[in-house]
Design a protein around this motif. Structure first.
Motif, mmCIF file in Angstrom:
data_model
loop_
_atom_site.group_PDB
_atom_site.id
_atom_site.type_symbol
_atom_site.label_atom_id
_atom_site.label_comp_id
_atom_site.label_asym_id
_atom_site.label_seq_id
_atom_site.Cartn_x
_atom_site.Cartn_y
_atom_site.Cartn_z
ATOM 1 N N LEU A 276 6.905 17.249 28.453
ATOM 2 C CA LEU A 276 7.107 16.296 29.229
ATOM 3 C C LEU A 276 8.711 15.758 29.780
ATOM 4 O O LEU A 276 8.524 16.050 31.291
ATOM 5 C CB LEU A 276 6.951 14.509 27.898
ATOM 6 C CG LEU A 276 6.190 13.943 27.505
ATOM 7 C CD1 LEU A 276 6.284 12.397 26.819
ATOM 8 C CD2 LEU A 276 5.346 13.837 28.644
ATOM 9 N N ARG A 279 7.186 19.264 32.526
ATOM 10 C CA ARG A 279 6.707 18.000 33.190
ATOM 11 C C ARG A 279 7.817 17.492 34.080
ATOM 12 O O ARG A 279 7.678 17.325 35.386
ATOM 13 C CB ARG A 279 5.519 17.094 32.402
ATOM 14 C CG ARG A 279 5.114 16.202 34.264
ATOM 15 C CD ARG A 279 4.857 15.031 33.329
ATOM 16 N NE ARG A 279 3.968 14.437 34.564
ATOM 17 C CZ ARG A 279 4.162 13.629 34.937
ATOM 18 N NH1 ARG A 279 5.600 12.921 35.052
ATOM 19 N NH2 ARG A 279 3.346 12.244 35.609
ATOM 20 N N ARG A 280 8.509 16.906 33.654
ATOM 21 C CA ARG A 280 9.418 16.318 34.540
ATOM 22 C C ARG A 280 10.366 17.685 35.835
ATOM 23 O O ARG A 280 10.242 17.049 37.042
ATOM 24 C CB ARG A 280 10.677 15.703 33.958
ATOM 25 C CG ARG A 280 11.886 14.694 34.414
ATOM 26 C CD ARG A 280 10.569 13.428 34.965
ATOM 27 N NE ARG A 280 10.798 13.109 36.485
ATOM 28 C CZ ARG A 280 10.312 12.132 37.704
ATOM 29 N NH1 ARG A 280 9.534 11.782 36.322
ATOM 30 N NH2 ARG A 280 10.650 12.702 38.593
ATOM 31 N N ILE A 294 6.108 6.267 35.772
ATOM 32 C CA ILE A 294 5.857 5.880 34.110
ATOM 33 C C ILE A 294 5.905 4.571 34.622
ATOM 34 O O ILE A 294 7.293 3.845 34.462
ATOM 35 C CB ILE A 294 6.166 7.377 33.428
ATOM 36 C CG1 ILE A 294 6.476 8.223 34.015
ATOM 37 C CG2 ILE A 294 6.107 6.784 32.195
ATOM 38 C CD1 ILE A 294 5.232 8.636 33.514
ATOM 39 N N TYR A 326 1.229 8.216 26.225
ATOM 40 C CA TYR A 326 1.989 8.433 27.599
ATOM 41 C C TYR A 326 2.150 9.736 28.209
ATOM 42 O O TYR A 326 2.102 10.310 29.199
ATOM 43 C CB TYR A 326 3.046 8.974 26.609
ATOM 44 C CG TYR A 326 4.776 9.086 27.385
ATOM 45 C CD1 TYR A 326 5.395 8.271 27.995
ATOM 46 C CD2 TYR A 326 5.000 10.105 28.099
ATOM 47 C CE1 TYR A 326 6.388 7.868 28.967
ATOM 48 C CE2 TYR A 326 5.956 10.281 29.027
ATOM 49 C CZ TYR A 326 6.855 9.124 28.909
ATOM 50 O OH TYR A 326 7.645 9.626 29.956
ATOM 51 N N TYR A 329 -1.163 8.831 30.006
ATOM 52 C CA TYR A 329 -0.898 8.361 32.137
ATOM 53 C C TYR A 329 0.061 9.680 32.444
ATOM 54 O O TYR A 329 -0.376 9.910 33.806
ATOM 55 C CB TYR A 329 0.389 7.777 31.100
ATOM 56 C CG TYR A 329 0.544 6.550 32.722
ATOM 57 C CD1 TYR A 329 -0.037 6.113 33.041
ATOM 58 C CD2 TYR A 329 1.508 6.817 33.397
ATOM 59 C CE1 TYR A 329 -0.128 5.214 34.544
ATOM 60 C CE2 TYR A 329 2.317 6.132 34.336
ATOM 61 C CZ TYR A 329 1.543 5.297 34.963
ATOM 62 O OH TYR A 329 1.654 4.764 36.494
ATOM 63 N N CYS A 330 1.109 10.697 31.879
ATOM 64 C CA CYS A 330 1.588 11.632 33.021
ATOM 65 C C CYS A 330 1.001 12.636 33.726
ATOM 66 O O CYS A 330 0.817 12.445 34.296
ATOM 67 C CB CYS A 330 2.184 12.371 31.559
ATOM 68 S SG CYS A 330 4.334 11.621 31.544
#
Length: 347
Positions: A276, A279-280, A294, A326, A329-330
């Motif tokens: 995550l 990804r950010r 998000i 999570y 959705y991401c």
């Protein structure tokens, strides 16, 4: 639609169905869990003698006790009596398959019909929670949690409070199958109740949601609390968790202790949060069309289940659900292509 795209889509669906059915067979524990013998003995006792409030198996007299998994005990014993160990393992295997298809439907709802991301979400769910693919009531609890989340997601989209009444039979089923974990269902409603539009952290791409009425969730939580009394032990069943937490014997149970970072649970936490974070960073420093926002409820779900895992190793099943939701959705905007199709087919 192009025939080649249709063909790829059909191939992917076939691969998905096959994987959701066959993958659990590779990772399920194919022997009886050590705790299963207590469940089977309890089921046999209940069938022969009924439900007791004193412990029937020890030398201690008048030892206060409830069969906190009484319905699971009865189901397991009746399966074992006819089909022995193979039947019991096959039952858990069928439960996992059912769990996978419910999770897949939930993830499709969350990812706005993205087949690939939903498939990846199920694989994440299976891998992280696989240590509890055993002959115990954890899988039935995971099924109930996923059904709970599916109904809550439906409500968050259509704002029809009538659908929330479907939560009540799930609550009644869980309090009888596995009353010590029943509270997790109530906890799962909290991310939806506290998802306020005013809570926005734009720098991290986090946003709230005010499109559905939170008060109906509070009303249904009250009814869920009342529904927990529909069991043979009344108020004793929902209070079981709090009484057992005060037991000095809980300190000697390995799965109730906080997991070390060097353990498999610690590795899962590092991997999920590592993915995550990457990804950010990717979204911030690249020209991408990925959704930058998000939903706050998914962040609550991830952080809440992570805290639960830090508290107790057996809560890895809850973390598996929070993490897979999570991640689904991401990465909901990721699309499959010909290379992915062929690679999955080869695997």
């Amino acid at each position: 639609m192009d025939n080649n795209i249709i063909l790829k889509s059909k191939i992917f669906k076939v691969i998905t169905i096959f994987a959701l059915i066959f993958f659990p067979f590779l990772i399920i524990n194919k022997t009886l869990d050590s705790d299963t013998w207590f469940l089977l003995n309890s089921g046999r006792f209940i069938m022969n003698n009924g439900l007791y409030t004193t412990e029937p198996f020890t030398i201690h007299a008048n030892f206060s006790f409830i069969f906190q998994q009484w319905l699971t005990d009865v189901i397991f014993w009746n399966i074992y009596k006819v089909f022995k160990e193979t039947g019991l393992i096959l039952f858990i295997y069928m439960e996992i398959i059912l769990m996978n298809f419910i999770a897949y439907k939930l993830f499709k709802l969350i990812s706005e019909n993205n087949d690939l991301t939903s498939f990846i979400g199920v694989i994440v769910l299976d891998v992280v929670s696989s240590m509890y693919f055993v002959t115990r009531p954890q899988i039935s609890t995971m099924i109930n949690i996923l059904l709970f989340l599916f109904i809550l997601e439906m409500y968050a989209r259509n704002n029809n409070y009538k659908i929330l009444f479907l939560l009540l039979p799930i609550s009644i089923l869980e309090i009888n199958l596995h009353c010590s974990i029943w509270w997790i269902l109530l906890i799962m409603t909290l991310p939806y109740i506290f998802e306020f539009k005013k809570i926005n952290i734009y720098q991290l791409g986090i946003t709230g949601n005010s499109s559905y009425k939170k008060r109906y969730l509070i009303y249904i939580d009250f009814l869920i609390l009342i529904s927990s009394l529909i069991n043979p032990y009344g108020i004793e069943a929902p209070l079981y968790l709090f009484k057992s937490m005060n037991s000095p014997y809980s300190k000697s149970i390995t799965e109730l202790q906080s997991p070390a970072f060097a353990s498999k649970c610690g590795l899962y936490i590092i991997l999920v949060f590592g993915i995550l974070i990457i990804r950010r960073i990717y979204i911030n420093y690249s020209k991408t069309s990925f959704n930058n926002k998000i939903q706050l409820r998914y962040l609550y779900l991830l952080l809440g289940t992570t805290i639960l895992l830090f508290n107790s190793g057996r809560n890895v099943t809850f973390f598996a659900i929070g993490a897979s939701v999570y991640i689904t959705y991401c990465f909901k905007e990721v699309k499959y292509n010909e290379f992915i199709c062929k690679l999955m087919l080869i695997i």
